[in-house]
Design a protein around this motif. Structure first.
Motif, PDB file in Angstrom:
ATOM      1  N   LEU A  26      41.949  37.712  23.425  1.00  0.00           N
ATOM      2  CA  LEU A  26      40.606  37.354  23.876  1.00  0.00           C
ATOM      3  C   LEU A  26      40.490  35.863  24.152  1.00  0.00           C
ATOM      4  N   VAL A  27      41.163  35.068  23.358  1.00  0.00           N
ATOM      5  CA  VAL A  27      41.082  33.620  23.516  1.00  0.00           C
ATOM      6  C   VAL A  27      42.055  33.113  24.580  1.00  0.00           C
ATOM      7  N   ARG A  28      43.244  33.687  24.649  1.00  0.00           N
ATOM      8  CA  ARG A  28      44.306  33.121  25.480  1.00  0.00           C
ATOM      9  C   ARG A  28      44.377  33.648  26.919  1.00  0.00           C
ATOM     10  N   PHE A  29      43.962  34.876  27.153  1.00  0.00           N
ATOM     11  CA  PHE A  29      44.134  35.437  28.492  1.00  0.00           C
ATOM     12  C   PHE A  29      43.152  34.817  29.476  1.00  0.00           C
ATOM     13  N   PRO A  30      43.555  34.723  30.756  1.00  0.00           N
ATOM     14  CA  PRO A  30      42.803  33.909  31.707  1.00  0.00           C
ATOM     15  C   PRO A  30      41.553  34.541  32.313  1.00  0.00           C
ATOM     16  N   ASP A  31      41.501  35.851  32.433  1.00  0.00           N
ATOM     17  CA  ASP A  31      40.347  36.437  33.116  1.00  0.00           C
ATOM     18  C   ASP A  31      39.796  37.627  32.338  1.00  0.00           C
ATOM     19  N   VAL A  32      38.663  38.115  32.806  1.00  0.00           N
ATOM     20  CA  VAL A  32      37.945  39.174  32.093  1.00  0.00           C
ATOM     21  C   VAL A  32      38.768  40.462  32.037  1.00  0.00           C
ATOM     22  N   TYR A  33      39.566  40.729  33.046  1.00  0.00           N
ATOM     23  CA  TYR A  33      40.312  41.977  33.115  1.00  0.00           C
ATOM     24  C   TYR A  33      41.429  42.020  32.086  1.00  0.00           C
ATOM     25  N   SER A  34      42.176  40.955  31.968  1.00  0.00           N
ATOM     26  CA  SER A  34      43.240  40.931  30.968  1.00  0.00           C
ATOM     27  C   SER A  34      42.664  40.826  29.560  1.00  0.00           C
ATOM     28  N   ARG A  35      41.551  40.157  29.408  1.00  0.00           N
ATOM     29  CA  ARG A  35      40.903  40.090  28.090  1.00  0.00           C
ATOM     30  C   ARG A  35      40.415  41.467  27.659  1.00  0.00           C
ATOM     31  N   LEU A  36      39.848  42.211  28.585  1.00  0.00           N
ATOM     32  CA  LEU A  36      39.405  43.560  28.255  1.00  0.00           C
ATOM     33  C   LEU A  36      40.584  44.461  27.914  1.00  0.00           C
ATOM     34  N   GLU A 101      47.184  34.002  38.465  1.00  0.00           N
ATOM     35  CA  GLU A 101      48.496  34.516  38.062  1.00  0.00           C
ATOM     36  C   GLU A 101      48.630  36.018  38.265  1.00  0.00           C
ATOM     37  N   SER A 102      47.548  36.701  38.587  1.00  0.00           N
ATOM     38  CA  SER A 102      47.610  38.147  38.799  1.00  0.00           C
ATOM     39  C   SER A 102      48.477  38.445  40.004  1.00  0.00           C
ATOM     40  N   VAL A 103      49.361  39.408  39.850  1.00  0.00           N
ATOM     41  CA  VAL A 103      50.337  39.702  40.900  1.00  0.00           C
ATOM     42  C   VAL A 103      49.768  40.644  41.944  1.00  0.00           C
ATOM     43  N   ARG A 104      49.058  41.671  41.520  1.00  0.00           N
ATOM     44  CA  ARG A 104      48.525  42.619  42.497  1.00  0.00           C
ATOM     45  C   ARG A 104      47.154  43.118  42.067  1.00  0.00           C
ATOM     46  N   ASP A 105      46.418  43.532  43.061  1.00  0.00           N
ATOM     47  CA  ASP A 105      45.062  44.032  42.864  1.00  0.00           C
ATOM     48  C   ASP A 105      45.063  45.513  43.237  1.00  0.00           C
ATOM     49  N   GLU A 106      45.168  46.371  42.252  1.00  0.00           N
ATOM     50  CA  GLU A 106      45.246  47.805  42.525  1.00  0.00           C
ATOM     51  C   GLU A 106      43.899  48.410  42.900  1.00  0.00           C
ATOM     52  N   MET A 107      42.818  47.731  42.630  1.00  0.00           N
ATOM     53  CA  MET A 107      41.500  48.268  42.942  1.00  0.00           C
ATOM     54  C   MET A 107      41.055  47.948  44.368  1.00  0.00           C
ATOM     55  N   LYS A 108      41.635  46.937  44.991  1.00  0.00           N
ATOM     56  CA  LYS A 108      41.205  46.505  46.322  1.00  0.00           C
ATOM     57  C   LYS A 108      41.263  47.629  47.355  1.00  0.00           C
ATOM     58  N   PRO A 109      42.364  48.362  47.497  1.00  0.00           N
ATOM     59  CA  PRO A 109      42.365  49.442  48.503  1.00  0.00           C
ATOM     60  C   PRO A 109      41.322  50.516  48.223  1.00  0.00           C
ATOM     61  N   TYR A 110      41.089  50.807  46.965  1.00  0.00           N
ATOM     62  CA  TYR A 110      40.112  51.832  46.606  1.00  0.00           C
ATOM     63  C   TYR A 110      38.704  51.408  47.021  1.00  0.00           C
ATOM     64  N   TYR A 111      38.340  50.184  46.709  1.00  0.00           N
ATOM     65  CA  TYR A 111      36.992  49.722  47.040  1.00  0.00           C
ATOM     66  C   TYR A 111      36.845  49.376  48.513  1.00  0.00           C
TER      67      TYR A 111
END
Length: 122
Positions: A26-36, A101-111
């Motif tokens: 929760l403290v170290r990860f950079p964005d909301v998605y990795s923290r979740l 630092e995120s490598v790919r966005d798997e939700m982009k094609p869906y949305y």
């Protein structure tokens, strides 16, 4: 010490380690998605292990079957991952950016497909 007491100690120790890992994530990860991801997975495992140790302790030491603890385990097991998923999808839909630092966005094609196609329920 008996085998049951060792099992209780192991469950508590591993549950504590998962809880610490969730806090660090929760403290170290950079964005909301990795923290979740860190908190959803680790906190679920942590609570399940600690509550299992509690259930075994009361069953073994005091001969009390406490069904509320089992219901708590079931409730956490079912609701925490779903809540993390819904929060991350809501964050994605309102446009909270992913980490660089995120490598790919798997939700982009869906949305993208969802926005391109007309609404089915209208």
């Amino acid at each position: 010490m008996t085998a049951i007491e060792w099992i209780i100690i192991i469950f508590l120790a591993v549950g504590t380690l998962f809880s610490i890992a969730a806090g660090i994530g929760l403290v170290r990860f950079p964005d909301v998605y990795s923290r979740l991801h860190a908190t959803g997975k680790n906190a679920t495992a942590s609570v399940i292990l600690i509550m299992s140790a509690t259930f075994i302790y009361f069953l073994y030491e005091h001969q009390l079957f406490i069904g509320k603890i089992l219901l708590t385990i079931l409730f956490v097991f079912l609701t925490t991952p779903v809540a993390a998923l819904l929060i991350s999808r809501s964050a994605y839909r309102i446009g909270i950016p992913m980490s660089k630092e995120s490598v790919r966005d798997e939700m982009k094609p869906y949305y993208d497909n969802e926005k391109a196609s007309p609404a089915k329920n209208e």
